[in-house]
Design an enzyme around this catalytic site. Structure first.
Site, PDB file in Angstrom:
ATOM      1  N   CYS A 231      -2.579  15.249   3.052  1.00 10.90           N
ATOM      2  CA  CYS A 231      -3.488  14.196   3.490  1.00 10.90           C
ATOM      3  C   CYS A 231      -4.037  13.408   2.318  1.00 10.90           C
ATOM      4  O   CYS A 231      -4.733  12.416   2.507  1.00 10.90           O
ATOM      5  CB  CYS A 231      -4.613  14.768   4.348  1.00 10.90           C
ATOM      6  SG  CYS A 231      -5.663  15.914   3.478  1.00 10.90           S
TER       7      CYS A 231
ATOM      8  N   ASP B 208      -6.241  14.159   0.048  1.00  7.78           N
ATOM      9  CA  ASP B 208      -7.648  14.285  -0.297  1.00  7.78           C
ATOM     10  C   ASP B 208      -7.828  15.154  -1.538  1.00  7.78           C
ATOM     11  O   ASP B 208      -7.031  16.035  -1.831  1.00  7.78           O
ATOM     12  CB  ASP B 208      -8.426  14.861   0.886  1.00  7.78           C
ATOM     13  CG  ASP B 208      -8.380  13.897   2.061  1.00  7.78           C
ATOM     14  OD1 ASP B 208      -8.195  12.697   1.801  1.00  7.78           O
ATOM     15  OD2 ASP B 208      -8.501  14.347   3.202  1.00  7.78           O
TER      16      ASP B 208
ATOM     17  N   CYS C  92     -11.824  13.037   3.968  1.00  8.62           N
ATOM     18  CA  CYS C  92     -12.295  12.703   5.303  1.00  8.62           C
ATOM     19  C   CYS C  92     -13.708  13.226   5.516  1.00  8.62           C
ATOM     20  O   CYS C  92     -14.266  13.926   4.660  1.00  8.62           O
ATOM     21  CB  CYS C  92     -11.354  13.290   6.342  1.00  8.62           C
ATOM     22  SG  CYS C  92     -11.496  15.075   6.477  1.00  8.62           S
TER      23      CYS C  92
ATOM     24  N   CYS D 200      -9.278  21.157   6.113  1.00  8.29           N
ATOM     25  CA  CYS D 200     -10.156  20.453   5.186  1.00  8.29           C
ATOM     26  C   CYS D 200     -11.157  21.433   4.575  1.00  8.29           C
ATOM     27  O   CYS D 200     -11.551  21.302   3.417  1.00  8.29           O
ATOM     28  CB  CYS D 200     -10.930  19.340   5.897  1.00  8.29           C
ATOM     29  SG  CYS D 200      -9.914  18.328   6.970  1.00  8.29           S
TER      30      CYS D 200
HETATM   31  S1  FES Z   1      -7.924  15.333   6.604  1.00  4.87           S
HETATM   32 FE1  FES Z   1      -7.533  15.691   4.557  1.00  4.87          FE
HETATM   33  S2  FES Z   1      -9.305  16.705   3.951  1.00  4.87           S
HETATM   34 FE2  FES Z   1      -9.698  16.293   6.000  1.00  4.87          FE
END
Ligand code: FES
Ligand SMILES: Cc1ncc(COP(=O)(O)O)c(C=O)c1O
Ligand SMILES: Cc1ncc(COP(=O)(O)O)c(C=O)c1O
Ligand code: FES
Lengths: 387, 146, 387, 146
Positions: free
Chosen positions: B33, B35, B59, B103
C-alpha cells in the site's frame, strides 16, 4: 461551514427529484411485469419502451439496440465475455488499454484464464492511447477492441472516432466503456463508429443498479445472463422497471441540459485547478489538460497519502476520492496513475474532485483553502516530507 | 467505517513529530500500500521509554495506530513495550475494519525496528526481539476467506 | 366490477409502501457510494449492511454469506457458471431437473456448449423429483446439484432437506433456486443443507432489479460479474443501495408476517381450487395437491388456449398468467407442464393464479364465476371442443 | 401489445361458428405453438364466397386474424380471396407484434386449405393455389435478427 460539498460525482450522483418522481408510480401502482399479457403489465412495458427510446435517441441509436443491464459493470462484462464467446472461432485476441476500469480489466484477466490473449495498450503521460500502437497491436485473430470513452479517474477523453475508424477498417468490433462520458459529452455511435457501448444510470443523476449495453444491429453476441426472453432474448431477468424509467428520465435531462451544465461545471473546475496548481506546492494535475471530462479534476500532492487527505476533507464537509483504493479492498496504488508514469509514492497522494451543476464558485474557493491547510498539516506528519 | 477512537486519534494524533538524537529510530513500510511509518524512541538509562514520537505517511488507520501505539509504549520498559502487539493496539482503538488490520502491523513493527536500532547503537541484545523486516507486507496473506 | 384483481404475484408483486418509504432517502439524500471514504458514504454502507443482516437472519445464515445481485436470474447464472468454473478440475457433470426456471435451464445449456454435461432429472405427475433417480445420477465427476426449492408454475415444493442430505453425503455443493419459495415458506440453510440459494426482491413485495445469492462460507466459487471490489470482491458494480434497502425491508416484513399471511392465502386459494375443480368441466389442478406454495393455484382447461383465456380475464379485471409463453417470445408450451406428463394441447390451456394477502374471498368467487363463463365461451370457439 | 382493432376483433369475433355442409373446410395448425384454425366456406355457383365461418384454438392474435380474414373474404370471388395475404390481414388490424406475425399466417393458410378442399370436392383446379401445408410452421424461421 459544515454543509456538504459533494465533489465525488464520478463515484455516484444524487438522483434528480424528477427522476425519483418518474419512478414512483412503478413501485406499487403500475407494478406489472412487462412480459405479462394483461393491461397492467402493458403500462410497465410502455414505460420501459419509452425509456429505451429516449436513451437510443441520446446516442443516435435505434431503440432495439439498447439492452438494459444492472449497471456499467455488467454491461462491460457482457460486451467482453460474449464477444469472446461469439467470435472465438475467428480468433482469441482482444485489445484494450492499461487504464480501463476494473470492470473491463478484471474481465480481461478472467478471459485470459479461459485461454484468450489480451493486449493492454500503454497510454501517454496524459492518459491518451497511441493510435499507432493500436494499429500495430491488431492481428488477424483480433476479435475485439475495447477502449474506454473517458477515464474515470483522470478524466481523459480518448480519441474514440479515430479508434472507431481503425476498428472498422480492420472489421473488428469496437466496444467502449462510456460509463463516465455518457451524459457529459455528446455521443453519436454512428459518427464515432462504436459497435458496443456501456453506460450506468447512477453516474448521471439516475438511480443505482441500472445500466445498459448498446449493441449495434448485426453484432452477433449472445446473452451474458441466460434465462427468460426479456430484452429480445438477450438479457434474462424481470425488467427493473423503476430503474429503467428513472434512467430514461435522467438521460433525457442530462442530454437536454448538457451544453449549459457542462460549460458551467467547466468554469468552476478550471478555477479550482488553476488555484490548486498555483497555490499548493508540489501539486500536479493528472489527465489531459484540455481533452478531459468537463467536471473532472485530479491532482497529486507529493509526500502525502490519499485516504488521510480524504478523511480530513470529510471533516470539513468535502466529499472527494482518491486513486489510492485502500478502502475498496485493494491496497495497490491506482493502476491509471501508474500507467501515466507516476511513481508509487506520488500515485498514493492523489485526489479526484468531480463536480456537478449544483456546486458554486464559493465552494471551489472553500475547497482550495481547505486543501491548502490539510496538505500542509499532513506533510507535517509525513516522514517523506521531513526527509 | 472507523470507530470513534480511531477517528479521535486520527484527528488529534498524539506524539506526532520527531525526537532529535533519539535513542532509537525505526522506519518500516508496506510495499503493497506504499505506507511508511517512523518511530523515534527516547530511552533512559533504566530502559524506560521516556518519550516517543512518530511520523506516518499512510491511511487513517495507520495514523491512528501510530498515535495509539506511541501512547501505549510511553513510560513503559523495553520488555513491556515489546509485548504490545498490533492486536492490543487495535483493541485499544475499538477495532479496525478487516482490510485495515495490516495497517496496525506497521506500528508494532516500527516500534520493534526502533528498539532494534537502539540495541544496535548500544551493542546490546534485547531478549525476544528479532531483526525487523523492512517490508511488513512480506509475511502477510491476501485475506480472502470466503 | 372493473377494479383490478391481481393474481399474478408469482410473476411480480407490488412493492409495499413501507418498502418504498425505506428506499426513498437513499435516492437523493443519502446517495453516497458505499465504497467511498466520507461519512455520506458510510450511511449507505450501514444501510446495505443492515439489509444484509436482516436477510441473513431470515435464512439462518451469516451476513457475509449474502451477496447482492440484480435479481434471481443473475443469482442462478452466477451459482451455475461459477461453480462449473471453480470445480471443473474435479469434474464437469451437473445435475438439475426438467422443471427449473429458464434462468437455470438456459444456463445449463450454455454450460453444455462449454463442454459440461448436465443431467436433467424427471419429475413425477405432481412435479416432485425422485430421490432415487437423483442418487443414481450422481457420479464421481458431479460437481453441482441445482434443484429449485419450489416451482414457479405449478408451485410444487421439492424435498429440499432430503436433497441436501444426499448432496452432503456425496460432498457435492447443493444450489437451490428459492426465488418463489423465499418469504413464502420458512428456510433454514443449515437445517436444510443448502450451500447456495437464489432469491429475488420483486417476488416478495420488494423492488425489481435486486436479488441475492447466498453462498455458504467455504464454497469456493469466484465472481460472475468481474470488476470492482464490492460484495467482498465477489460481485462487482456499485451497490444498488435503494434496491438493497427495499429488499431488506421487504424480507423483514415477509418473514415476520409469514405464518398469518400464508395461512390466509392458503384458505382463499383452497376455496378457489375447490370451486374451479368442481364447477368447471374438464379442468384439472397442476402441481402437488398439498406440498405446494401457499398462494399458488395452477389449472388446465381442456380445449382452450391460455393467452385467449388471459385476455378475456383481463377484460374482467383479473390478472393471471399461463404456462403457454406465447408472448414471452417462445411459442413452446410450458416445459414444466410437459415434464409432469401433460400432452401439448392440454399444456396450452393452463392458467396460473397466484394470490397475495390483499385478495379477498369475494374476489375468489368473482374469479371462479368469470372463469366458468370465459371457458365456456372459448370452448364455443374451439375447433377441438366441437370435435 | 395489441392494437385497438385486434382487441375489438378478439372481443367481438366476426363469423365465429360453423357452416353445415360447407363447400370447403380447411384446418391448419402450428405445431410449434399448438394452435389450430378451421375455416368453413360457402361458395356459390359463380365462385363467390357467400358465407364464411371460423373456429380457432389459439392466441388473441389468432382469433383476431381469423375474424378479420373471414370479414375480408366474405363476398369475394375465389381469385380475389386468394390474393388476401397475411400481410393484408395484419394491415387491416393495424399491425401485430413481431412475435405474433406467424399467427396471421394461420388465417391465410386456413383459407387456402378450405379452397383446396372445395377444389378437390368439385374436381376443379384453382389457378395459383398450391396444396396447403398441414403445419404452417414448417417454412418459418425463428426470428432472431439482432
Ligand atoms: S492501507 Fe496501507 S497502512 Fe493502511
Ligand atoms: C423460480 C424462478 N427462478 C428465477 C426467476 C428469475 O428471477 P428474476 O426475474 O428476478 O431475475 C424467477 C422469476 O422470474 C423464478 O420464478
Ligand atoms: C469507467 C467506468 N466503467 C464501469 C464502471 C462500473 O459501473 P457500475 O458501478 O455502475 O457497475 C464505472 C463506475 O463505477 C466506471 O467509472
Ligand atoms: S397462433 Fe400460436 S401464438 Fe398466436
Amino acid at each position: 461551514m459544515k454543509q456538504l460539498i459533494y465533489l465525488d460525482n464520478a463515484a455516484t450522483t444524487a438522483a434528480r427529484p424528477e427522476v425519483v418522481e418518474a419512478m414512483l408510480p412503478y413501485f406499487s401502482e403500475k407494478y406489472g411485469n412487462p412480459s405479462s399479457v394483461y393491461s397492467l403489465a402493458q403500462e410497465s412495458k410502455e414505460a420501459v419502451d419509452a425509456a429505451r427510446a429516449a436513451i437510443a435517441e441520446a446516442l443516435h441509436a435505434k431503440p432495439e439496440e439498447i439492452y438494459f443491464t444492472a449497471g456499467g459493470s455488467e454491461a462491460d462484462n457482457w460486451a467482453l465475455v460474449a464477444s469472446a464467446e461469439a467470435y472465438e472461432k475467428k480468433g482469441r485476441h482482444i485489445i484494450t488499454t492499461k487504464i480501463e476500469h476494473h470492470a473491463v480489466l478484471h474481465t480481461c484477466q478472467y478471459l485470459e484464464s479461459r485461454g484468450f490473449e489480451v493486449t493492454y495498450l500503454d497510454v501517454d503521460e496524459n492518459g491518451v492511447v497511441d493510435l499507432e500502437e493500436l494499429k500495430q497491436a491488431i492481428r488477424p485473430d483480433t476479435i475485439l477492441i475495447s477502449i474506454m470513452f473517458a477515464n474515470n479517474e483522470i478524466g481523459t477523453i480518448e480519441p474514440v472516432e479515430e479508434i472507431g475508424k481503425i476498428a472498422k477498417a480492420h472489421g473488428i468490433p469496437f466496444h467502449t466503456d462510456a460509463v463516465q462520458a455518457f451524459g457529459q459529452v455528446p455521443i453519436d455511435v454512428d459518427a464515432l463508429g462504436i459497435d458496443m457501448l456501456s453506460a450506468s444510470g447512477h453516474k448521471l443523476n439516475g438511480p443505482k443498479g441500472i445500466g445498459f449495453l448498446y449493441i449495434r444491429r448485426g453484432i452477433k453476441i449472445k446473452s451474458f445472463i441466460h434465462g427468460g426472453a426479456q430484452e429480445r432474448k438477450r438479457r434474462a431477468g424481470t425488467e427493473n422497471v423503476t430503474g429503467i424509467v428513472g434512467f430514461g428520465k435522467a438521460v433525457e435531462i442530462a442530454v437536454s441540459t448538457m451544453e449549459e451544465r457542462t460549460s458551467y461545471e467547466r468554469r468552476l473546475r478550471d478555477h479550482l485547478i488553476q488555484r490548486v496548481l498555483s497555490e499548493v506546492p508540489h501539486s500536479r494535475l493528472n489527465g489531459h489538460p484540455s481533452d478531459r471530462l468537463p467536471a473532472n479534476a485530479n491532482f497529486c500532492f507529493r509526500f502525502i497519502e490519499g485516504e488521510s487527505l480524504l478523511m480530513m476533507l470529510d471533516m470539513k464537509g468535502i466529499c472527494g476520492s482518491s486513486g489510492s483504493a485502500c478502502t475498496s479492498g485493494s491496497l495497490d496504488p491506482s493502476h491509471v496513475l501508474l500507467a501515466i508514469g507516476l511513481p508509487h509514492e506520488i500515485a498514493h497522494g492523489s485526489l479526484r474532485l468531480t463536480l456537478n451543476e449544483s456546486n458554486t464558485m464559493e465552494e471551489m474557493d472553500y475547497v482550495v483553502d481547505s486543501i491548502k491547510e490539510i496538505v500542509a498539516q499532513l506533510r507535517e506528519m509525513s516522514p517523506l516530507y521531513a526527509d | 467505517m472507523y470507530s470513534e477512537k480511531v477517528m479521535d486519534h486520527f484527528q488529534h494524533p498524539r506524539n506526532m513529530g520527531e525526537i532529535e538524537n533519539a535513542s532509537g529510530v525505526g522506519t518500516v513500510g508496506n510495499a503493497k500500500c506504499g505506507d511508511i511509518m517512523r518511530i523515534f524512541l527516547d530511552i533512559d538509562d533504566n530502559g524506560i521509554i521516556r518519550d516517543v514520537k512518530f511520523k506516518t505517511f499512510g491511511c487513517g488507520a495507520a495514523v491512528a495506530t501510530s498515535s495509539m501505539a506511541t501512547e501505549m509504549v510511553k513510560g513503559k520498559s523495553i520488555q513491556e513495550a515489546l509485548k504490545i502487539t498490533n492486536k492490543a493496539v487495535m483493541e485499544a482503538l475499538d477495532g479496525l475494519p478487516p482490510v485495515k488490520v495490516h495497517c496496525s502491523l506497521l506500528a508494532e513493527e516500527a516500534i520493534h525496528a526502533a528498539l532494534w536500532d537502539y540495541a544496535e547503537k548500544n551493542g546490546i541484545v534485547i531478549e525476544g526481539l528479532k531483526k525487523p523486516k523492512n517490508d511488513i507486507h512480506e509475511g502477510e496473506d491476501e485475506e480472502e476467506d470466503y
